[in-house]
Design a protein around this motif. Structure first.
Motif, short mmCIF file in Angstrom:
data_model
loop_
_atom_site.label_atom_id
_atom_site.label_comp_id
_atom_site.label_asym_id
_atom_site.label_seq_id
_atom_site.Cartn_x
_atom_site.Cartn_y
_atom_site.Cartn_z
N LYS A 56 0.81 -1.21 0.00
CA LYS A 56 0.00 0.00 0.00
C LYS A 56 0.85 1.27 0.00
N LYS A 57 2.15 1.14 0.24
CA LYS A 57 3.03 2.30 0.20
C LYS A 57 3.34 2.73 -1.23
N LEU A 58 3.20 1.79 -2.16
CA LEU A 58 3.46 2.10 -3.56
C LEU A 58 2.21 2.69 -4.20
N LYS A 59 2.37 3.80 -4.90
CA LYS A 59 1.25 4.39 -5.61
C LYS A 59 0.91 3.53 -6.83
N PRO A 60 -0.34 3.53 -7.25
CA PRO A 60 -0.74 2.72 -8.41
C PRO A 60 -0.07 3.19 -9.70
N MET A 61 -0.12 2.33 -10.70
CA MET A 61 0.21 2.70 -12.07
C MET A 61 -1.06 2.56 -12.89
N LEU A 62 -1.14 3.30 -13.97
CA LEU A 62 -2.34 3.32 -14.80
C LEU A 62 -2.00 2.96 -16.24
N LEU A 63 -2.79 2.05 -16.81
CA LEU A 63 -2.70 1.71 -18.23
C LEU A 63 -3.85 2.41 -18.94
N LEU A 64 -3.54 3.29 -19.87
CA LEU A 64 -4.54 4.09 -20.56
C LEU A 64 -4.59 3.72 -22.04
N GLY A 65 -5.80 3.51 -22.54
CA GLY A 65 -5.98 3.26 -23.98
C GLY A 65 -7.33 3.80 -24.42
N HIS A 66 -7.45 4.12 -25.70
CA HIS A 66 -8.75 4.61 -26.18
C HIS A 66 -9.38 3.60 -27.13
N LEU A 67 -10.70 3.49 -27.01
CA LEU A 67 -11.47 2.52 -27.77
C LEU A 67 -11.98 3.07 -29.09
N ASP A 68 -12.15 4.38 -29.20
CA ASP A 68 -12.71 4.97 -30.40
C ASP A 68 -11.70 4.95 -31.54
N VAL A 69 -12.21 4.99 -32.76
CA VAL A 69 -11.37 4.98 -33.95
C VAL A 69 -11.82 6.06 -34.92
N VAL A 70 -10.95 6.40 -35.83
CA VAL A 70 -11.25 7.36 -36.90
C VAL A 70 -12.29 6.74 -37.84
N GLU A 71 -13.13 7.59 -38.42
CA GLU A 71 -14.15 7.13 -39.36
C GLU A 71 -13.53 6.33 -40.51
N ALA A 72 -14.27 5.34 -40.99
CA ALA A 72 -13.81 4.52 -42.10
C ALA A 72 -15.00 4.18 -43.00
N LYS A 73 -14.97 4.64 -44.25
CA LYS A 73 -16.05 4.38 -45.18
C LYS A 73 -15.75 3.13 -45.99
N ARG A 74 -16.68 2.19 -45.97
CA ARG A 74 -16.48 0.91 -46.66
C ARG A 74 -16.18 1.11 -48.14
N GLU A 75 -16.84 2.09 -48.77
CA GLU A 75 -16.65 2.27 -50.21
C GLU A 75 -15.25 2.75 -50.56
N ASP A 76 -14.53 3.30 -49.60
CA ASP A 76 -13.18 3.79 -49.85
C ASP A 76 -12.10 2.75 -49.58
N TRP A 77 -12.45 1.73 -48.82
CA TRP A 77 -11.47 0.72 -48.41
C TRP A 77 -11.45 -0.46 -49.38
N VAL A 78 -10.28 -1.07 -49.52
CA VAL A 78 -10.18 -2.30 -50.31
C VAL A 78 -10.86 -3.44 -49.56
N ARG A 79 -10.76 -3.42 -48.24
CA ARG A 79 -11.32 -4.46 -47.40
C ARG A 79 -12.33 -3.83 -46.44
N ASP A 80 -13.22 -4.66 -45.91
CA ASP A 80 -14.18 -4.17 -44.92
C ASP A 80 -13.40 -3.69 -43.70
N PRO A 81 -13.52 -2.40 -43.34
CA PRO A 81 -12.72 -1.87 -42.24
C PRO A 81 -13.07 -2.45 -40.88
N PHE A 82 -14.25 -3.08 -40.76
CA PHE A 82 -14.65 -3.64 -39.48
C PHE A 82 -14.75 -5.16 -39.52
#
Length: 476
Positions: free
Chosen positions: A104-130
């Protein structure tokens, strides 16, 4: 990584480019791996990539719930997981999970990540982006790199720790948030920092922004630990006049006045500055580069006012941006009719502000450049001042030591991001944030924020092993 704001930010920004496309693509049904833990990770990663988390039509809340369900199946109690959102943004939620430490003497560490992604239009991609697709040694799909690779690694590490019965000395926290990729969306990291600071309180955080780089032949070239970042801020330039009939022009013209203002911004160079991180980076770069560039870097380190050295180094756009605040016009809107003098002309100027410089200081300089006929205002949201992150041996030394084991002979450098991440909100409440190294990208940037985003399979699994060991090393 916020493109309007950035991923291994300096490395990604420096290497952004086109993507070589192949002709045959097949959906991944199951990625054969020699270890059961890799197979379990692939299932999490695939589910995350195939969950649409764009602002327009996706749901980070759904992605967070899916990861939370996996964590509960691994043994986490309801009390270990906090889901969060707000009523007016129900699909932009996230989660915070906690694995308690024994000391308890040690302060925590934090792992941060984001779930959101940039927009991706299927008609513009060679493959299905999702749909996660395996092709020629790569995983293709929106978010395969930014930032679902790291988000999946962090979540998978927490799951493995629980299943293995690992008892860290230091409490490990995980925060998966939404809203990183746009400046105008509800931002989960900002909300946590402002409303639930105790929930994410930590001695330090590991985030996106670091990584590694392959050379053109596919050989590992360098590792990067992001130590500090710029702040991204948009400003509106406005020129307004009474207007009138276009058949009788007058000297006062909103378009011309705005054009003069943005040309003044184009012609201005903010002064060269260094943080401990950028000084260490340029010192190492000078030694490795040598020649005229190496000599110019050495001179500029000794005298930031050496304009000749600055001009030579600044031919490289990444180095140019690492040395100073930069501002660039990105959007223009003017006029109301083709046969009328313009009554209004506006421009959006996007600035990446050097650590320690404020939004208002930058606005005042822009107003000076724009002159009295154009008003300059800072657009909401106004970003916090970027705080220079300490080049801490307690963070850098373990990462280097472990890198020598996982990636022999590959140097690890500290880099300041020329872009920005959600780390800036944590820095504002006193949590130093470091962009973790480990996942290597190609010289062209892997299509991050662009079409046909991809990540080398070898890079993902090697980076996963490194990051898992790195978290355990920091956790004691």
């Amino acid at each position: 990584m916020r493109g309007t704001n950035g991923g291994m930010k300096l490395v990604k920004a420096a290497l952004a480019g086109g993507v070589a496309l192949a002709t045959l693509a097949v959906p991944v049904v199951a990625q054969a791996q020699s270890r059961p833990d890799q197979q379990a990770f692939f299932g999490l990663y695939k589910e995350l990539v195939e969950t649409n988390t764009t602002l327009s039509s996706g749901s980070c809340t759904q992605a967070a719930a899916q990861i939370g369900a996996r964590m509960k199946a691994a043994g986490y109690a309801d009390s270990d997981i906090t889901y969060f959102s707000v009523p007016d943004h129900p699909k932009d939620g996230g989660l915070v999970a906690v694995l308690p430490g024994t000391d308890k003497k040690l302060k925590p560490m934090l792992l941060l990540g984001h779930l959101d992604v940039v927009e991706a239009k299927r008609e513009d991609w060679v493959r299905d982006p999702f749909t996660l697709i395996e092709e020629n040694g790569y995983y293709y799909g929106r978010g395969t790199m930014d930032d679902k690779a790291q988000a999946a690694v962090w979540a998978d590490s927490m799951i493995r720790f629980k299943k293995d019965g690992y008892k860290p000395k230091r409490t490990i926290k995980l925060a998966l948030t939404c809203g990183e990729e746009t400046t105008f969306a509800w931002n989960g990291a900002q909300w946590l920092a402002q409303n639930k600071p105790d929930l994410i309180a930590a001695e330090f955080a590991l985030n996106e922004g670091g990584g590694g780089r392959y050379d053109a032949s596919g050989k590992r070239q360098l590792l990067a630990m992001q130590v500090g970042e710029k702040a991204s801020q948009n400003y509106t330039f406005l020129a307004s006049n009474p207007g009138g009939h276009s058949s009788q022009p007058v000297p006062k013209n909103a378009i011309y006045e705005l054009a003069d203002a943005i040309k003044a911004v184009q012609g201005y160079e903010f002064p060269v500055k260094f943080t401990d991180t950028t000084r260490a980076f340029f010192t190492a770069t000078a030694a490795a580069t040598g020649g005229a560039i190496g000599g110019a870097i050495t001179r500029l380190l000794a005298n930031p006012l050496d304009t000749e050295a600055d001009a030579l180094i600044s031919r490289d756009k990444a180095m140019h941006s690492t040395l100073r605040t930069t501002c660039v016009t990105t959007i223009l809107t003017a006029g109301h009719a083709e046969n009328a003098l313009p009554q209004r002309a506006t421009a959006n100027v996007n600035c990446r502000i050097f650590p320690g410089e404020t939004v208002e200081q930058t606005r005042l300089k822009l107003q000076e450049l724009a002159g009295p006929l154009v008003t300059v205002t800072a657009n909401a949201p106004v970003r916090p001042t970027a705080i220079p992150t300490k080049l801490d041996p307690k963070i850098m030394d373990p990462a280097r030591k472990l890198a020598a084991k996982h990636f022999p002979g590959v140097p690890l450098l500290p880099l300041m991001s020329t872009g920005a991440t959600d780390g800036i909100f944590l820095q504002a409440i006193g949590i130093p944030v470091y962009g973790a190294p480990g996942i290597f990208i190609d010289p062209d940037g892997n299509g991050t924020h662009g079409l046909n985003e991809r990540l080398k399979i070898e890079s993902l699994y090697a980076g996963r092993d490194y990051l898992f060991d790195l978290v355990k090393l920091y956790a004691g």
